[in-house]
Write an enzyme that holds these catalytic residues in place. Structure first.
Site, PDB file in Angstrom:
ATOM      1  N   ARG A 169       7.435  94.206  60.661  1.00 49.93           N
ATOM      2  CA  ARG A 169       8.669  93.733  59.771  1.00 49.93           C
ATOM      3  C   ARG A 169       8.016  92.444  58.666  1.00 49.93           C
ATOM      4  O   ARG A 169       7.002  91.902  59.136  1.00 49.93           O
ATOM      5  CB  ARG A 169       9.768  93.163  60.424  1.00 49.93           C
ATOM      6  N   HIS A 170       8.696  92.274  57.681  1.00 45.11           N
ATOM      7  CA  HIS A 170       8.599  91.299  56.888  1.00 45.11           C
ATOM      8  C   HIS A 170       8.525  89.910  57.227  1.00 45.11           C
ATOM      9  O   HIS A 170       9.269  89.390  58.051  1.00 45.11           O
ATOM     10  CB  HIS A 170       8.993  91.151  55.373  1.00 45.11           C
TER      11      HIS A 170
END
Length: 654
Positions: free
Chosen positions: A287-288
């Site tokens: 995920r970012h």
């Protein structure tokens, strides 16, 4: 998991306790079809094997005995806090250790011990994604009792014992005890990696076995037709030297250059993007990043922008060489940019989840919108200053010249001016209620002083020009920093650095085309650019995540983010170009196929994300392994679709 009351913790003068620690040659190309068909079957077999190896299992629910049961979710552990202190109520504060300069949040209140030997116990779920900071305070006096940092494991069972020492000294200690060991939540990723590695080995062996037949045919022909081979060599020039392109590349030198390494790199970025967008097994590193720093998810979009820049130069040069007028090409550029922006707006505003969408809440920025705007600026810039590409380097000395840079000085001047605009707006634009030049996440960050300043000038410009309702409402900064204002990572100001990234990709394309018969020169330039940009990144960030002048930040698309990812991109091309295009040791399979149909795969994976067989109901939605299997199978299906379309010569071009 967090309460309503923030607590500004003291940063020094405390005693710490606890612990835990927390990616051919002509003969090889001729067999790509056979290897590709085998790849299709092996991808499905790998998916089935992954599903078998990662068979669903129930998430454990710890038994608290007489205490109430607390059902744990993914990335959580059970913490039992035992207060053995008579007459002292405790307030437990918590936060992630990766939350930079963050306020601690109330986790739970624990009442005093009723009588000696009968501690008061409270059960809470704590996150296991990152390391945790726990601070226990006397509720009445607001005085720190103890503080510790620990990395909890998923579905683990822990006890925190708060008591007086038994050596006659009136001192409070906090001991952390592991009641039940956590599960290895990264095991499914390891298994999936091994499955992929086996797949690559099998495909390589299959391709090698197919090439043996070609080798025997070549030997028999070479024995019977030496004179013919001599004539062929005389027509092509001297025999290929080590490091030179294979003979077929010489024959293609007069035709538009199509490099498999470019399509392969695009495919790598695209497939990673599909996997990440589908969930990445719900692992935090897929995920970012919440704000500063890098995860796997933060790599893919800038690489796609970079390789788009390379493709712009290579394709535009080819079109101009065929006699297309600049005015006509300008119209095509404008139309393609317009289509990308329109398709992007449709994709980022799905109605099937939230019902009919009002015009007042339509999100305007997005991935394809950013690509469309970046493509238009870079393509027009290259079109305005397009020059004929030199035939070849005529001497060894010229191959070490800066022709690929000096011939583009007007473009470089424009890009540097754009970067000056980004720096000026970022660090000198006054933002109401925020310090000038603020680069932080707002929310809990910076000790909660600037809760509504998320993104500084970048966020302010977007909210001012587009309106808060037209921006992304769930930014990654909300995960750690609990930000409440809208912020769009594909906003207006970041587009400037996206243009810079694409232009660095143009530079890579110029190196490939200007020195196409100089393999050594190409590799030297790729290595030099990679080191140069890496050095800039180190200087800007001070080789740290949060302490640099300009930290690496995907949400801001900071210039250090661009130089870091561009450095990685040049080093990747440094490996791919000789392996794929010069020596032909790898055809780029399977990434080459989606790389040839990137728009279709990207739009398709977004549109059909919630359709079977890309998504199905999971037996245990709180298990990483089930999400990983689902996301891997969905990604493999898009590779298979891209392969089938490639064999049928179906390509979606805008």
């Amino acid at each position: 998991m967090t309460g309503e009351r923030p607590f500004a913790a003291e940063q020094r003068g405390y005693q710490e306790r606890g612990g835990g620690g927390g990616a051919g040659a002509a003969g090889g190309m001729s067999r790509a079809g056979g290897a590709g068909r085998a790849l299709a079957a092996l991808l499905l077999a790998a998916s089935v094997l992954s599903a078998a190896l990662l068979a669903p299992g129930g998430s454990p629910t710890p038994d608290l005995g007489k205490k109430r049961r607390l059902e744990l979710k993914m990335d959580q552990a059970l913490l039992l806090i035992h207060n053995e202190l008579p007459g002292t109520n405790l307030t437990v504060y918590w936060n992630f250790d990766r939350c930079y300069h963050c306020l601690l949040q109330v986790l739970v209140d624990v009442s005093q011990s009723r009588k000696p030997g009968e501690p008061s116990i409270e059960a809470v779920a704590v996150s296991t994604q990152h390391g945790s900071i726990l601070q226990l305070n006397d509720t009445v006096e607001e005085k720190q009792v103890c503080r510790l940092e620990y990395k909890f494991g998923e579905f683990g069972n822990y006890s925190l014992l708060v008591k007086h020492t038994h050596d006659g000294v009136n001192e409070i200690v906090c001991d952390l005890v592991v009641n039940e060991k956590p599960v290895d939540s990264n095991l499914p990723v390891s298994i999936a990696f091994l499955v992929g590695l086996v797949l690559i080995i099998v495909v390589s062996l299959l391709r090698f076995s197919l090439s043996l037949e070609d080798f025997h045919d070549w030997i028999s022909k070479a024995i019977n037709s030496q004179e013919t081979d001599g004539l062929i060599n005389s027509e092509l020039g001297s025999p290929s030297r080590a490091g030179d392109p294979p003979p077929e590349a010489w024959r293609q030198s007069a035709t538009p250059l199509r490099l498999r390494c470019v399509d392969t790199f695009r495919g790598i970025a695209l497939i990673l993007m599909v996997f990440v967008n589908y969930g990445g097994g719900r692992y935090w590193y897929f995920r970012h990043a919440s704000w500063n720093g890098l995860t796997v998810a933060d790599l893919v979009f800038p690489w796609f922008v970079f390789i788009m820049g390379s493709s712009i130069f290579l394709s535009m040069t080819s079109v101009l060489q065929r006699g297309c007028s600049k005015f006509r090409l300008l119209g095509k550029i404008a139309w393609r940019s317009f289509l990308l922006i329109c398709i992007g707006i449709v994709i980022v505003n799905p109605n099937y989840c939230l019902g009919p969408l009002s015009w007042e809440k339509v999100r305007i920025p997005g991935v394809l919108q950013r690509l469309g705007g970046t493509y238009f600026v870079v393509a027009v810039l290259e079109l305005l200053f397009a020059k004929p590409v030199p035939e070849m380097c005529t001497s060894e000395r010229s191959c070490f010249s800066l022709l690929d840079i000096t011939s583009s000085w007007p473009q470089w001047l424009f890009v540097l001016m754009l970067e000056g605009v980004w720096l000026a707006l970022t660090f000198f634009l006054p933002v109401p209620g925020c310090p000038t030049g603020y680069l932080g996440p707002g929310g809990l960050g910076d000790w909660g002083k600037y809760p509504n300043c998320t993104g500084g000038a970048a966020g302010y410009i977007d909210r001012l020009l587009l309106g808060g309702h037209h921006l992304y409402q769930h930014p990654s900064s909300a995960v750690l920093y609990h930000t409440e204002v809208a912020y769009d990572p594909e906003g207006i100001l970041g587009t400037i650095n996206s243009i810079v990234m694409a232009f660095l990709g143009v530079q890579a394309g110029k190196i490939l085309l200007y020195y196409k018969d100089q393999t050594k020169g190409i590799l030297i330039r790729f290595a030099a650019w990679g080191c140069f940009l890496g050095f800039i990144s180190v200087a800007l960030t001070k080789a740290s995540e949060n302490e640099g002048f300009i930290p690496v930040n995907k949400n801001l698309w900071s210039i250090s983010y661009v130089t870091t990812l561009s450095s990685f991109a040049f080093f990747i091309l440094l490996v791919l170009y000789p392996v794929v295009d010069v020596k032909g040791l790898w055809t780029g399979t399977p990434f080459f196929y989606p790389g040839m149909n990137s728009i279709l795969v990207y739009v398709g994976h977004e549109v059909f994300a919630n359709y079977f067989p890309f998504r199905w109901r999971l037996g245990d939605s709180e298990a990483h392994k089930e999400h990983l299997v689902q996301n891997t199978v969905a990604t493999a299906l898009w590779v298979l679709i891209a392969y089938v379309l490639y064999k049928k010569k179906v390509f979606w071009k805008i």
